[in-house]
Design an enzyme around this catalytic site. Structure first.
Site: not given
Lengths: 196, 364
Positions: B140, B307, B340
């Protein structure tokens, strides 16, 4: 198709030191061979998780991608060679991918099972779809959704303005250059885009 | 570790007299070639692996990935976890005093960027005597730092492992961050960022920010599977507009409450802003391929199909830009259901690819 002699026959078509894109690269064996023995570099493209893992394990660069989504990630003529070894017959968009292969690669090399190999013809004459070592699936569970012949590919190449530079059959690890459409279980074509 | 010298910041000005909290795992080898730097995302710290003595619940945030015998094997690699500037887990942040004024930073803490963090991390490596990283790795926002490392210090990075990341945030993504920031900034307890002096914490804002975030970290499928339309209490509807009715509400409120207890409101604003600002292609007219021309590291990129906050398409943009520059890379697109969040979870395909990459490439 993964036996060593077949792999070597394909590898011989790839120029020394070439930058290679191998579409449907499986466990990366061919790319590893090309890197180790012919000084090539490049990437494999694979969809199956197990094959992606196998490639990473052997240190072969791999990109996980569904070829039915096309090759938009790759720029025009950005590879010396684009390989489609036993891949074409699994593709829904086989013709588009053939054109894409010639767009991305200066050279394209395609190998696929030749449906006109005589044992296959014999099976069909007897009224049954062939089940052989090369085509081991029953008609109802085969992943080979594009069944074509050596001669069919010549016509497809012509239609898509591809110039065939070399073509032969492969049978039992040997090149077949006399009557390959009848005498070989595998068809191999090396081609490039015809100059406009 | 304390740093007296001023660190120039991308947004102008500098910060001096700051501290960076860090942890290391494993042994640095004799030629200092086995160091792996782990970069954290929004809500994490330098404590990436293992547990603290006598605290069995203090598991590091990436313990699935890092540790002895784990995919990033600390028997083999010297792993460094570092808490970023502006965070709230030990490094200097808005809750600390500005050495120039002696007063708590609060709202005056400088806006820090991914690039600033990378510069600060590089100084930490200098102090540890590490010139080159075997790998820099993050998921991320952490993946953005890993990518930025390859652009800011190309000669110091051999491999970059970029998981569930993106070359910049989309408008939708910035929008989610803005909702979270407004929730915090409009909480009456926020006091313009100077709530420390008032002895309060803008917990309402933090809760809402976390609730919004959590929705975006999960996939629709996983949320339906985990909670569906299940009611929290029994099977009778309450016909209430304010009570917790559905299980998903209970979950989000619980996550919000937990978060508001430990996370700093100014840190939330700072870190989401760093996310918004990250855009290495910006200086190259939006051309990511040009921007990545500086990178010489080899890459492993991983994304997760469900995601939608850092979608696979965004990772593919990075792949494409690296291909344009003829860089070595592998890319795995893991068909995981968890959205995610998948990058923090145990998925054998994902962990297997990372493990194999470290074994065959990084350690080779």
């Amino acid at each position: 198709m993964s036996d060593l002699e077949t792999l070597q026959s394909i590898a011989r078509l790839v120029p020394q030191g070439a930058r290679v894109l191998d579409l449907g690269c499986g466990d990366g064996a061919l790319l590893a061979h090309l890197q180790a023995l012919r000084g090539c570099s490049g990437y494999g493209v694979e969809l199956a998780d197990a094959n992606v893992l196998a490639c990473v394990k052997r240190g072969v660069n791999v990109i996980q991608l569904n070829l039915d989504e096309g090759l938009s990630m790759f720029a025009d003529q950005s590879f010396d060679v684009v390989l489609q070894i036993d891949t074409l017959q699994h593709l829904r968009n086989a013709e588009v991918m053939l054109r894409e292969t010639a767009r991305v690669g200066k050279l394209g090399i395609v190998a696929f099972p030749n449906f006109a190999h005589w044992p296959n013809r014999l099976a069909v004459l007897r009224g049954r779809m062939p089940v052989t070592k090369r085509l081991p699936y029953e008609w109802y569970d085969t992943p080979n959704i594009r069944v074509g012949t050596y001669r069919d590919f010549e016509a497809l190449a012509q239609k898509n303005h591809l110039q065939v530079l070399d073509a032969f059959g492969l049978q039992d690890g040997r090149e077949v250059r006399w009557l390959p459409n009848a005498r070989a279980g595998t068809a191999v074509f090396k081609f490039q885009r015809r100059a406009a | 570790m304390n740093f007296a010298d001023a660190l120039p910041l991308q947004g102008g000005g500098s910060i001096r007299g700051y501290a960076l909290a860090y942890e290391t795992y494993g042994q640095l080898n004799a030629d200092k070639s086995n160091a792996v730097l782990i970069c954290h995302a929004l809500n994490a710290s330098h404590h990436v692996a293992g547990v603290y003595k006598g605290q069995p619940k203090s598991e590091g945030w990436w313990s699935t990935m890092i540790g002895p015998g784990k995919p990033v094997d600390t028997n083999r690699f010297f792993v460094i976890g570092v808490n970023n500037l502006g965070s709230c887990f030990g490094s200097t942040g808005p809750m600390h005093a500005n050495p120039d004024t002696g007063e708590i930073y609060g709202a005056s803490f400088p806006v820090v960027t991914v690039e600033d963090w990378v510069n600060a991390q590089a100084r930490l490596l200098d102090a540890l005597g590490i010139e080159t990283l075997a790998a820099v790795m993050g998921g991320s926002l952490g993946g953005m730092q890993a990518l930025s490392w390859t652009l800011q210090y190309p000669q110091r990075v051999r491999h970059a492992v970029v998981v569930a990341s993106a070359p910049n945030l989309t408008a939708e993504n910035i929008a989610f961050n803005e909702v979270a920031r407004r929730a915090i900034a409009t909480d009456p307890d926020f006091h313009g960022g100077n709530f420390y002096q008032h002895g309060v914490v803008p917990k309402r804002g933090l809760r809402i920010a976390r609730m919004v975030g959590h929705i975006t970290y999960l996939s629709n499928d996983v949320m339906n599977e985990k909670f569906g339309r299940t009611l929290r209490d029994g099977i009778e509807l309450k016909y209430s507009t304010q009570d917790v009715e559905f299980q998903i509400e209970s979950y989000l409120r619980h996550q919000g409450d937990k978060f508001a207890e430990y996370f700093d409101a100014n840190t939330y604003l700072l870190i989401t802003r760093a996310l918004d600002y990250f855009d290495p292609a910006r200086a190259f007219g939006g051309d990511l391929s040009l921007a990545l021309a500086r990178a010489t590291a080899k890459f492993l990129l991983v994304s997760f199909t469900t995601d939608w906050r850092f979608a696979p398409a965004r990772s593919r943009e990075i792949v494409r830009a690296l291909l344009d520059n003829r860089r070595e890379l592998s890319y795995a697109e893991i068909d995981a259901p968890h959205g995610h969040d998948a990058f923090l979870l145990e998925d054998p395909r994902y962990l297997g690819v990372v493990r194999s990459y470290f074994e065959s490439k990084v350690g080779a």
